[in-house]
Write an enzyme that holds these catalytic residues in place. Sequence first.
Site, PDB file in Angstrom:
ATOM      1  CE1 TYR A 178      13.151  31.849   3.938  1.00  0.00           C
ATOM      2  CE2 TYR A 178      13.047  29.447   3.862  1.00  0.00           C
ATOM      3  CZ  TYR A 178      12.971  30.678   3.230  1.00  0.00           C
ATOM      4  OH  TYR A 178      12.698  30.718   1.906  1.00  0.00           O
ATOM      5  CE  LYS A 204      -0.344  -0.406   5.037  1.00  0.00           C
ATOM      6  NZ  LYS A 204      -1.186  -0.910   6.135  1.00  0.00           N
TER       7      LYS A 204
HETATM    8  C1  LIG Z   1      -0.477  -1.864   6.781  1.00  0.00           C
HETATM    9  C2  LIG Z   1      -1.061  -3.151   7.245  1.00  0.00           C
HETATM   10  C3  LIG Z   1      -0.253  -4.286   7.392  1.00  0.00           C
HETATM   11  C4  LIG Z   1       1.251  -4.232   7.282  1.00  0.00           C
HETATM   12  O1  LIG Z   1       1.799  -3.770   8.484  1.00  0.00           O
HETATM   13  P1  LIG Z   1       3.376  -3.717   8.708  1.00  0.00           P
HETATM   14  O2  LIG Z   1       3.505  -3.324  10.125  1.00  0.00           O
HETATM   15  O3  LIG Z   1       3.902  -2.709   7.749  1.00  0.00           O
HETATM   16  O4  LIG Z   1       3.914  -5.078   8.424  1.00  0.00           O
HETATM   17  C5  LIG Z   1      -0.874  -5.492   7.690  1.00  0.00           C
HETATM   18  N1  LIG Z   1      -2.208  -5.566   7.841  1.00  0.00           N
HETATM   19  C6  LIG Z   1      -3.015  -4.482   7.732  1.00  0.00           C
HETATM   20  C7  LIG Z   1      -4.478  -4.633   7.914  1.00  0.00           C
HETATM   21  C8  LIG Z   1      -2.462  -3.239   7.447  1.00  0.00           C
HETATM   22  O5  LIG Z   1      -3.260  -2.165   7.370  1.00  0.00           O
END
Ligand SMILES: *Cc1c(COP(=O)(O)O)cnc(C)c1O
Length: 385
Positions: free
Chosen positions: A264, A37
């Site tokens: 700045y 994602k």
């Molecule tokens: C983002 C997510 C993961 C992955 O989590 P990590 O800590 O990056 O391994 C797994 N399950 C769900 C439902 C998530 O939203």
Amino acid sequence: MTAARWAWADVDLGAVAHNVEVVRRTVEPSAVWAVVKADGYGHGAVPVGRAALDAGCEGLCVALTAEAVALRDAGIDAPILLLSEQPIVDVPAIVAAGLTPTVYTTGYVDALAAAQSRRLGVHLKVDTGMRRVGCAPADAPGLAARIAGHAPWLRLAGVSTHLAVADDPTRRETDLQLEQLDATLAELPTGVIDGDVAVHVANSAGALAHPKARRSFVRSGIALYGVSPGPGVDPLAAELRPVMSLRARVSFVKRVPAGAAISYGLRHVFERDATVATVPLGYADGVPRRLSTIDRAMPVLIGGRRRPIVGVVTMDQLMVDCGDDHVSAGDEVVLLGRQGDEQIRAEEWAEALGTIGYEIVCGISRRVPRVVAAPARTSPLWPSR
Ligand SMILES: *Cc1c(COP(=O)(O)O)cnc(C)c1O
């Protein structure tokens, strides 16, 4: 037209393959699905997704329909799990792309069934304590029966939950969540849950720290990018290799006299004469401005040495105190990654900023070109070199 940029993020797909192998060995015989994602946590979902599948991941997980469709458009035909329910208007796209939806409300289950696609295996998400998304445990049997009632258009292909404190192995809530899940699975109507139904629970921290959470497969994101899920599991993440490094070239060098101030607000005053390098990366690139306003100066690497950022990080540029060392425009600067014997990790920024490595890598903006290096053409079990 060419327009060069003296700043880039290297993405090492060999490190992805290595990290998949580490997680795979740890969770065997459970499988690994790669979470890509948010454009692969800022690394590029398509190259990382391909590398993860090549290294043995059985599927991919994303947050949004559009993220999954982009993977399909790139020619990836592996299973893709949507981690949460999506807007109902997405249902035609979900069906057309052959995605695996996560479900937890009757309205969404019914909308998916109405699409009348025999390809739809759905995963039922149960909220066992995270309280983000998922059905109440008491509602799971009814939802499972409703899914079964929509045969042949729907099939219960998985049951999942998500852990809230997996990165802190000292807390008891993970065990309570697992107990709640098992109690819920035991309540599902007979005939609905069988060997074909995948059960999945663990994120990276769960996969590394909680053997009882591994189940059919783990959903691993951050570990595959070589970033520790949190200080509580750092020892278990020690074998992981960072995938992203953030690099630039010095764009301008000058000598600054003692007593002069910089950037700045003119907040930083030089105590002695110094050579100052300007680096063409700023907060619009995802280098947090707060790195320069916290008490301790964050270092970058130039010439294999740690050197402090001085003055506030501006939108497009930051400045570095190089003391009396010889530094030239064009020299390589490492903000995240290795240079010589030194290394700066996303975890170091995260710790200084009171956040987590996830936010650092996801925050490197689209303005920074990703330079993707392919993995060695050998199995990670047979390291080349
Ligand atoms: C983002 C997510 C993961 C992955 O989590 P990590 O800590 O990056 O391994 C797994 N399950 C769900 C439902 C998530 O939203």
